[in-house]
Design a protein around this motif. Structure first.
Motif, short mmCIF file in Angstrom:
data_model
loop_
_atom_site.label_atom_id
_atom_site.label_comp_id
_atom_site.label_asym_id
_atom_site.label_seq_id
_atom_site.Cartn_x
_atom_site.Cartn_y
_atom_site.Cartn_z
N ALA A 1 1.90 10.76 5.66
CA ALA A 1 3.20 11.41 5.47
C ALA A 1 3.97 10.79 4.31
O ALA A 1 5.17 10.80 4.31
N GLY A 2 3.26 10.23 3.35
CA GLY A 2 3.92 9.63 2.22
C GLY A 2 4.58 8.30 2.53
O GLY A 2 5.36 7.80 1.72
N CYS A 3 4.30 7.70 3.66
CA CYS A 3 4.87 6.40 4.00
C CYS A 3 4.26 5.32 3.11
O CYS A 3 3.09 5.36 2.80
N THR A 4 5.08 4.38 2.71
CA THR A 4 4.63 3.21 1.99
C THR A 4 4.61 2.05 2.95
O THR A 4 5.54 1.91 3.75
N THR A 5 3.57 1.21 2.91
CA THR A 5 3.50 0.06 3.81
C THR A 5 3.39 -1.21 2.99
O THR A 5 2.90 -1.19 1.86
N GLN B 1 0.84 -1.19 0.00
CA GLN B 1 0.00 0.00 0.00
C GLN B 1 0.87 1.24 0.00
O GLN B 1 2.00 1.21 0.47
N THR B 2 0.34 2.32 -0.50
CA THR B 2 1.04 3.60 -0.42
C THR B 2 0.10 4.60 0.21
O THR B 2 -1.07 4.36 0.39
N ARG C 1 4.30 -9.20 10.06
CA ARG C 1 4.53 -7.83 10.53
C ARG C 1 4.28 -6.90 9.36
O ARG C 1 4.11 -7.34 8.24
N ARG C 2 4.24 -5.61 9.63
CA ARG C 2 4.01 -4.61 8.60
C ARG C 2 5.27 -3.75 8.50
O ARG C 2 5.79 -3.30 9.51
N GLY C 3 5.74 -3.53 7.26
CA GLY C 3 6.91 -2.69 7.03
C GLY C 3 6.49 -1.32 6.54
O GLY C 3 5.51 -1.18 5.81
#
Length: 177
Positions: free
Chosen positions: A32-36, A27-28, A44-46
């Motif tokens: 704050a523009g974080c990509t997950t 996902q994007t 886990r989630r990065g």
């Protein structure tokens, strides 16, 4: 102005387990523009955020990301329970911290992990330096270096310790390291 985005278990209105959310692919736009993205074994989630912040949160972790206005880098993660593994490459001019119910861990440009339990928070440094303080008493601060950790619990003094291989391996295994 700082806002709070719902990620990996912390929802603006309250806490919910991370696995209660839809488990989609990469996902994007996670704030704050974080990509997950979801990471397997262990689940886990990065997160990859602007300014060089890269971190992982256990699937059951409850956390929130404090977002500054505009495109400024993330400055704070609120970790209510569970573990997080952080690689902060944002550099020395970007203040960053993780707040837990028991501790405040502040850092610039390092690799470290935080584990929040009901009664205490553990902080371990793999490389670089991390300042750790009790919540409410930031004047009581210790500085951790590589291989060092501290357990933070209300009413107990902060004691820097070199962690044994078994404790380090147990924590790092939670992040496939």
């Amino acid at each position: 102005m700082i806002g709070l985005v719902a990620l990996a278990g912390l929802v603006l209105a309250g806490l919910v387990p991370a696995d209660a959310r839809a488990q989609a692919g990469p996902q994007t736009g996670a704030g704050a523009g974080c990509t997950t993205r979801l990471l397997p074994d262990p689940p886990r989630r990065g997160f990859v955020c602007p300014g060089g912040l890269v971190f992982e949160a256990e699937a059951a972790a409850a956390l929130g990301i404090a977002l500054p206005a505009g495109e400024a880098p993330v400055t704070q993660i609120d970790l209510e329970r569970g573990g997080a593994y952080v690689e902060d490459g944002s550099g020395p001019h970007h203040p960053f911290q993780i707040r837990t119910p028991h501790a405040i861990a502040s850092v610039r440009g390092t690799v470290w992990a935080v584990d929040v339990g009901e009664e205490s928070t553990a902080v371990f440094v793999r490389s670089g330096r991390v300042a750790v303080a009790h919540v409410g008493t930031p004047s009581d601060t210790v500085l951790l270096g590589p291989g060092e950790g501290v357990d933070v619990a209300p009413g107990l003094p902060l004691e820097v310790q070199t962690w044994g291989a078994a404790r380090v391996s147990g924590l790092m295994a939670r992040f496939a390291r």
